[in-house]
Design a protein around this motif. Structure first.
Motif, short mmCIF file in Angstrom:
data_model
loop_
_atom_site.label_atom_id
_atom_site.label_comp_id
_atom_site.label_asym_id
_atom_site.label_seq_id
_atom_site.Cartn_x
_atom_site.Cartn_y
_atom_site.Cartn_z
N LYS A 73 0.83 -1.20 0.00
CA LYS A 73 0.00 0.00 0.00
C LYS A 73 0.87 1.26 0.00
O LYS A 73 0.38 2.35 -0.20
CB LYS A 73 -0.95 0.01 1.20
CG LYS A 73 -0.29 0.03 2.55
CD LYS A 73 -1.33 -0.05 3.67
CE LYS A 73 -0.67 -0.43 4.98
NZ LYS A 73 -1.33 -1.52 5.63
N ASP B 202 3.63 1.85 -2.00
CA ASP B 202 4.19 2.27 -3.29
C ASP B 202 3.20 1.95 -4.41
O ASP B 202 2.18 1.32 -4.19
CB ASP B 202 5.56 1.63 -3.55
CG ASP B 202 5.51 0.11 -3.53
OD1 ASP B 202 4.57 -0.47 -4.10
OD2 ASP B 202 6.43 -0.50 -2.96
N LYS B 203 3.52 2.42 -5.57
CA LYS B 203 2.61 2.26 -6.71
C LYS B 203 3.13 1.22 -7.70
O LYS B 203 2.84 1.30 -8.89
CB LYS B 203 2.40 3.62 -7.41
CG LYS B 203 1.84 4.69 -6.49
CD LYS B 203 0.47 4.32 -5.96
CE LYS B 203 -0.02 5.30 -4.92
NZ LYS B 203 -0.68 4.69 -3.79
#
Length: 155
Positions: free
Chosen positions: A127, A129-130
């Motif tokens: 949750k 990082d992308k």
């Protein structure tokens, strides 16, 4: 034709046996490392209802064989009090965007390791990082064996 099914079944049983042998032949590493609290069929059915999918068979095997835990890794299962830790963690992470087909099997603080219920692959997700879903292993047995071998090497 039963042949492909029988071949796949043998492959699965061989992997289960290899993992079990690795664990039992290293008691100094794995003694008392698993919480031998096994889920009932009723608990697994409730988990399925809460998650919206069946717990993959490979992980049901883990839950019924080892329950919860590990050494240098901790696979989620059921607590002594009956809490479905794997379900609680999965539902919690969904609040932050965890894809709904993923089952959290390991909490590594900044990320979670999951089984993709749609294809059995082991992936990581965070949750923080992308990066999205990152492939980790082809299946749970491969991931479990890697974890066991790493624990032995790090012991």
């Amino acid at each position: 034709d039963e042949k492909p099914y029988a071949t796949e079944r043998k492959k699965i049983m061989d992997m289960q046996e290899k993992i079990a042998n690795k664990i039992t032949s290293n008691p100094e590493v794995f003694e008392n490392s698993f919480l031998m609290r096994f889920p009932t069929e009723k608990e697994l059915s409730k988990a399925k209802d809460l998650l919206g999918f069946d717990i993959p068979n490979e992980y049901v095997w883990f839950l019924k064989t080892y329950g919860h835990g590990g050494f240098f890794f901790e696979f989620l299962g059921y607590g002594i009090n009956g809490n479905a830790i794997l379900v609680e963690k999965t539902l919690y992470e969904r609040k932050f965007g965890l894809p709904t087909e993923l089952l959290v099997i390991e909490n590594c603080d900044e990320y979670v390791v999951c089984i993709d219920s749609s294809n059995g692959k082991v992936v990581s997700w965070s949750k923080y990082d992308k990066d999205g879903v990152i492939a980790v292993a082809n299946d749970f047995y491969e991931y479990f064996m890697d974890s066991v071998e790493n624990a032995i090497a790090n012991f």
